[in-house]
Design a protein around this motif. Structure first.
Motif, PDB file in Angstrom:
ATOM      1  N   GLU A 135       0.176  10.594  14.609  1.00 54.51           N
ATOM      2  CA  GLU A 135      -0.188   9.225  14.254  1.00 54.51           C
ATOM      3  C   GLU A 135       0.778   8.666  13.205  1.00 54.51           C
ATOM      4  O   GLU A 135       0.837   9.187  12.088  1.00 54.51           O
ATOM      5  N   THR A 138       8.063   3.714  11.554  1.00 49.20           N
ATOM      6  CA  THR A 138       7.716   5.129  11.503  1.00 49.20           C
ATOM      7  C   THR A 138       7.864   5.724  12.885  1.00 49.20           C
ATOM      8  O   THR A 138       7.202   5.299  13.822  1.00 49.20           O
ATOM      9  N   SER A 159       2.700   2.344   2.335  1.00 49.78           N
ATOM     10  CA  SER A 159       2.959   2.861   3.671  1.00 49.78           C
ATOM     11  C   SER A 159       4.187   2.177   4.244  1.00 49.78           C
ATOM     12  O   SER A 159       4.598   1.118   3.801  1.00 49.78           O
ATOM     13  N   THR A 160       4.726   2.804   5.218  1.00 47.75           N
ATOM     14  CA  THR A 160       5.847   2.223   5.940  1.00 47.75           C
ATOM     15  C   THR A 160       5.271   1.507   7.143  1.00 47.75           C
ATOM     16  O   THR A 160       4.373   2.022   7.792  1.00 47.75           O
ATOM     17  N   PRO A 161       5.745   0.347   7.474  1.00 46.20           N
ATOM     18  CA  PRO A 161       5.228  -0.330   8.660  1.00 46.20           C
ATOM     19  C   PRO A 161       5.360   0.559   9.892  1.00 46.20           C
ATOM     20  O   PRO A 161       6.332   1.290  10.035  1.00 46.20           O
ATOM     21  N   GLU A 162       4.371   0.477  10.769  1.00 46.54           N
ATOM     22  CA  GLU A 162       4.331   1.366  11.934  1.00 46.54           C
ATOM     23  C   GLU A 162       5.578   1.260  12.798  1.00 46.54           C
ATOM     24  O   GLU A 162       6.048   2.259  13.330  1.00 46.54           O
ATOM     25  N   ASP A 196       0.802  -1.227   0.000  1.00 53.07           N
ATOM     26  CA  ASP A 196       0.000   0.000   0.000  1.00 53.07           C
ATOM     27  C   ASP A 196       0.831   1.271   0.000  1.00 53.07           C
ATOM     28  O   ASP A 196       0.310   2.370   0.016  1.00 53.07           O
ATOM     29  N   LYS A 245       0.536   6.023  11.436  1.00 57.54           N
ATOM     30  CA  LYS A 245      -0.170   5.499  10.262  1.00 57.54           C
ATOM     31  C   LYS A 245      -0.720   6.608   9.370  1.00 57.54           C
ATOM     32  O   LYS A 245      -1.189   6.340   8.266  1.00 57.54           O
ATOM     33  N   ASN A 246      -0.673   7.848   9.841  1.00 61.50           N
ATOM     34  CA  ASN A 246      -1.186   8.986   9.073  1.00 61.50           C
ATOM     35  C   ASN A 246      -0.045   9.937   8.723  1.00 61.50           C
ATOM     36  O   ASN A 246      -0.199  11.155   8.810  1.00 61.50           O
ATOM     37  N   ASN A 247       1.096   9.391   8.377  1.00 62.10           N
ATOM     38  CA  ASN A 247       2.260  10.184   7.969  1.00 62.10           C
ATOM     39  C   ASN A 247       2.672  11.188   9.044  1.00 62.10           C
ATOM     40  O   ASN A 247       3.100  12.294   8.750  1.00 62.10           O
TER      41      ASN A 247
END
Length: 112
Positions: A97, A79, A73-76, A71, A99-101
């Motif tokens: 957050e 991040t 995204s970077t795994p949490e 997707d 997960k929200n960049n």
């Protein structure tokens, strides 16, 4: 020759010899350096994984060479957001957050 005539030579020899034999004191500011072992470098194979949306992802050395998520995204766990907080109009606080960049979470009772 008498021993007295060699006394300056032996004194100088003892000073030079013993000056190089100082024992290391653990309380000194400059301890002797020890060679450090090389850090392990993880190299992943350069293959790519095709995602359902047509994009491709590569292997990630921080994930033990598993593929990055499709997707985008970077795994949490990778991040890292700053630890600052945002004060909301009602006096509460929200964090960033992962997960929200790293954007701040919405304040409670605030329209999106």
């Amino acid at each position: 020759m008498s021993v007295k005539s060699h006394l300056p030579f032996w004194t100088l020899w003892m000073i030079i010899t013993l000056s190089g034999c100082q024992q290391y004191d653990e309380h000194t500011e400059n301890p002797p350096t020890q060679p450090q072992p090389p850090q392990e470098i993880i190299a992943c194979t350069p293959d790519l994984k095709s995602c359902p949306d047509g994009t491709q992802v590569e292997r990630n050395p921080n994930l033990n060479c598993a593929f990055n998520p499709c997707d985008g995204s970077t795994p949490e766990e990778l991040t890292m957001c700053t630890m600052d907080v945002k004060e909301c109009p009602d006096g509460s606080y929200v964090n960033r957050e992962p997960k929200n960049n790293c954007a701040f979470a919405d304040c409670p009772n605030t329209p999106n």
